[in-house]
Each structure stands twice: as C-alpha cells, then as structure tokens.
Design a protein around this motif. Structure first.
Motif, short mmCIF file in Angstrom:
data_model
loop_
_atom_site.label_atom_id
_atom_site.label_comp_id
_atom_site.label_asym_id
_atom_site.label_seq_id
_atom_site.Cartn_x
_atom_site.Cartn_y
_atom_site.Cartn_z
N ARG A 62 12.03 3.70 -9.89
CA ARG A 62 11.58 5.02 -10.31
C ARG A 62 10.09 4.91 -10.54
NH1 ARG A 62 14.19 8.41 -15.40
NH2 ARG A 62 12.81 10.22 -15.22
N GLN A 63 9.36 5.93 -10.11
CA GLN A 63 7.92 5.91 -10.24
C GLN A 63 7.45 7.21 -10.86
OE1 GLN A 63 5.58 5.86 -6.60
NE2 GLN A 63 4.00 4.61 -7.55
N PHE A 64 6.75 7.11 -11.98
CA PHE A 64 6.16 8.27 -12.62
C PHE A 64 4.76 8.48 -12.05
CE2 PHE A 64 9.42 9.26 -15.54
CZ PHE A 64 10.03 8.06 -15.89
N PRO A 65 4.25 9.69 -12.15
CA PRO A 65 2.93 9.99 -11.56
C PRO A 65 1.86 9.00 -11.99
CG PRO A 65 3.98 12.01 -12.30
CD PRO A 65 4.85 10.88 -12.77
N LYS A 66 1.15 8.50 -11.01
CA LYS A 66 0.03 7.58 -11.23
C LYS A 66 0.45 6.31 -11.99
CE LYS A 66 -3.33 11.33 -11.26
NZ LYS A 66 -3.64 11.16 -9.84
N GLN A 67 1.70 5.94 -11.83
CA GLN A 67 2.16 4.71 -12.48
C GLN A 67 2.82 3.78 -11.47
OE1 GLN A 67 4.36 5.08 -16.12
NE2 GLN A 67 3.27 6.91 -16.77
N GLU A 89 13.83 15.73 -17.63
CA GLU A 89 13.19 14.42 -17.83
C GLU A 89 13.57 13.40 -16.75
OE1 GLU A 89 15.07 16.02 -20.08
OE2 GLU A 89 16.52 14.66 -21.02
N ASP A 90 14.56 13.73 -15.94
CA ASP A 90 14.92 12.87 -14.82
C ASP A 90 14.05 13.13 -13.60
OD1 ASP A 90 18.37 13.40 -15.70
OD2 ASP A 90 17.04 11.76 -16.30
N SER A 91 13.25 14.18 -13.68
CA SER A 91 12.34 14.48 -12.57
C SER A 91 11.41 13.29 -12.36
CB SER A 91 11.53 15.74 -12.87
OG SER A 91 12.38 16.87 -13.02
N VAL A 151 0.85 -1.19 0.00
CA VAL A 151 0.00 0.00 0.00
C VAL A 151 0.89 1.24 0.00
CG1 VAL A 151 -0.23 -0.07 2.53
CG2 VAL A 151 -1.90 1.20 1.16
N GLN A 152 0.48 2.23 -0.77
CA GLN A 152 1.25 3.48 -0.85
C GLN A 152 0.32 4.66 -0.56
OE1 GLN A 152 2.79 4.63 -4.75
NE2 GLN A 152 4.59 5.55 -3.80
N TYR A 153 0.66 5.41 0.47
CA TYR A 153 -0.08 6.62 0.79
C TYR A 153 0.58 7.79 0.07
CZ TYR A 153 -2.14 3.57 4.23
OH TYR A 153 -2.79 2.53 4.83
N PRO A 154 -0.15 8.86 -0.17
CA PRO A 154 0.37 9.98 -0.98
C PRO A 154 1.74 10.46 -0.53
CG PRO A 154 -1.95 10.30 -0.54
CD PRO A 154 -1.54 9.10 0.27
N GLY A 155 2.66 10.55 -1.46
CA GLY A 155 3.99 11.09 -1.18
C GLY A 155 4.90 10.19 -0.37
#
Lengths: 111, 114
Positions: free
Chosen positions: B37-42, B87-89, A37-41
């Motif tokens: 590495r994790q991109f937004p909502k991925q 792009e590394d952000s 589970v991952q909470y925001p941030g």
C-alpha cells in the motif's frame, strides 16, 4: 526501524546535470540491493540491482555500487534527461525475500 | 520479459462495499506474491505475502479480515478490500517474485472510497 535510509528530496536538476541519490542500509550478512523507479500513477520498475559486495549495477546510464564497508548503494547518473523525472526507491531484500524500501526520492529534471 | 498485470487500475466504490483487485503474472509462474500500500508521496508499505495454495502472511498492523488475499494459482493473486471506508483509499501495488525474474511489479490500483 527502517532498514533502508534514502536521501530525501525533492531533487531538482537541469538537463545534463549529474545526479546522485544516497542510500544506506542496515542488515546482517549481504542482502541483495535494488533501485526502482516509479513514474506518476504507475507501479515500480526495476532500474538496477546488485547481489554481492563490490557488484556494480547499471542500466540506462544509471549506476550503483554495493559498498559493504559503508553499507551504501548510492545511485548516480552522469547526465540526466527530462525523461528521468520520477520517484526513485532504494530497496534491500531480507532473508525471507521481502523487500524493504527507502522513503523514495522525487527527481525533477528541467529542460 | 516478465509482466505483471494488475486490474483495475482505478476504482471508485461506495463506503461499505467490497472491492477486488487482481494481480496476474502473464508469462511466468510466481513463487510468491506481495501486496503493498502506498500513500501519497510516501514509500511502499508491505501488507502481506502470499504463496500459492497457502494462507497469506500479514504484516503487523494489517487487518486480515479487512484485506483478504487469495492466491489460487501460481499466476493469480487477489486482494479484496472488504467493507471499504474512506481511510482505505490508497494506491495498492502487487509484486510477483520468481527465480528467473526476481521481483516484478504491477502498475498499481488507485482505490477511492466515497
């Protein structure tokens, strides 16, 4: 291809509703399976795991059973709370100890 | 319980500079550390695996010279993003594996390159 296929969200529920998130995997043998589970941030927290067929992992009211015959590890909770709002990841461990993650399911519980 | 400390939690750097991210296992020795590495909502994308005292193993498509990983001890691994570009952000997460605790994740580092 991805070795973990997870139900995509987002999922929105009311408090006390039943939650299920489907997860299936591909693998040779019997890999260990996990729900995180991952909470925001934040990073990921282990929610539960199962290491062999028919094992049931459980924690904080969540359960998942390792089903060899259907190669599944669906996550369930009978009565969700607002605090369960988070992103849930299904994962499997390969023989080289790497984790492969599903796409993640965003769950929002409304009061 | 097992705790992994990841630092910094957020960093903003200028394009062309380098940034170092630390990952420490506080109360256990990690046989292996992983960097994601994790991109937004991925989902999380595995970048590399490192074992103490040996070179990191990088996943296909990850540039070794851009993402330098050092694993100097059983409790510390570092990821250095060299010559960072916008792009590394991304959100970078480390994970430490031990026999006793399985996998323990750090809280992540949000890198923004401007």
């Amino acid at each position: 291809g991805n070795s973990v296929t997870q139900m995509e969200g987002p999922v929105t529920l009311s408090e006390e509703a039943f939650l299920t998130i489907n997860c299936t995997y591909t693998a040779t043998g019997y890999p260990s399976l996990f729900w995180y589970v991952q909470y925001p941030g934040e990073g990921l927290q282990l929610l539960l795991k199962a290491t062999k067929a028919d094992d049931k992992g459980s924690n904080k009211g969540f359960e998942a059973t390792y089903r060899k015959e259907t190669t599944s590890f669906h996550l369930e909770k009978g009565s969700v709370q607002v605090s369960d709002s988070a992103v849930y990841f299904c994962a499997r461990r390969s023989n080289d100890y790497k984790l492969s993650f599903g796409a993640g399911t965003t769950v929002t519980v409304r009061a | 319980g097992a705790v992994v400390s990841q630092h910094p939690s957020r960093v903003i750097c200028k394009s062309g500079t380098s940034v170092k991210i630390e990952c420490r296992s506080l109360d256990f020795q990690a046989t292996t550390m992983f960097w994601y590495r994790q991109f937004p909502k991925q989902s999380l994308m595995l970048m590399a695996t490192s074992n103490e005292g040996s070179k990191a193993t990088y996943e296909q498509g990850v540039e070794k010279d851009k993402f330098l990983i050092n694993h100097a001890s059983l409790t510390l691994s570092t990821l250095t993003v060299t010559s960072a570009h916008p792009e590394d952000s991304s959100f970078y997460i480390c994970s430490a594996r031990s026999i006793e605790y399985s996998y323990t994740f750090g809280s992540g580092t949000r890198l923004t390159v401007v």
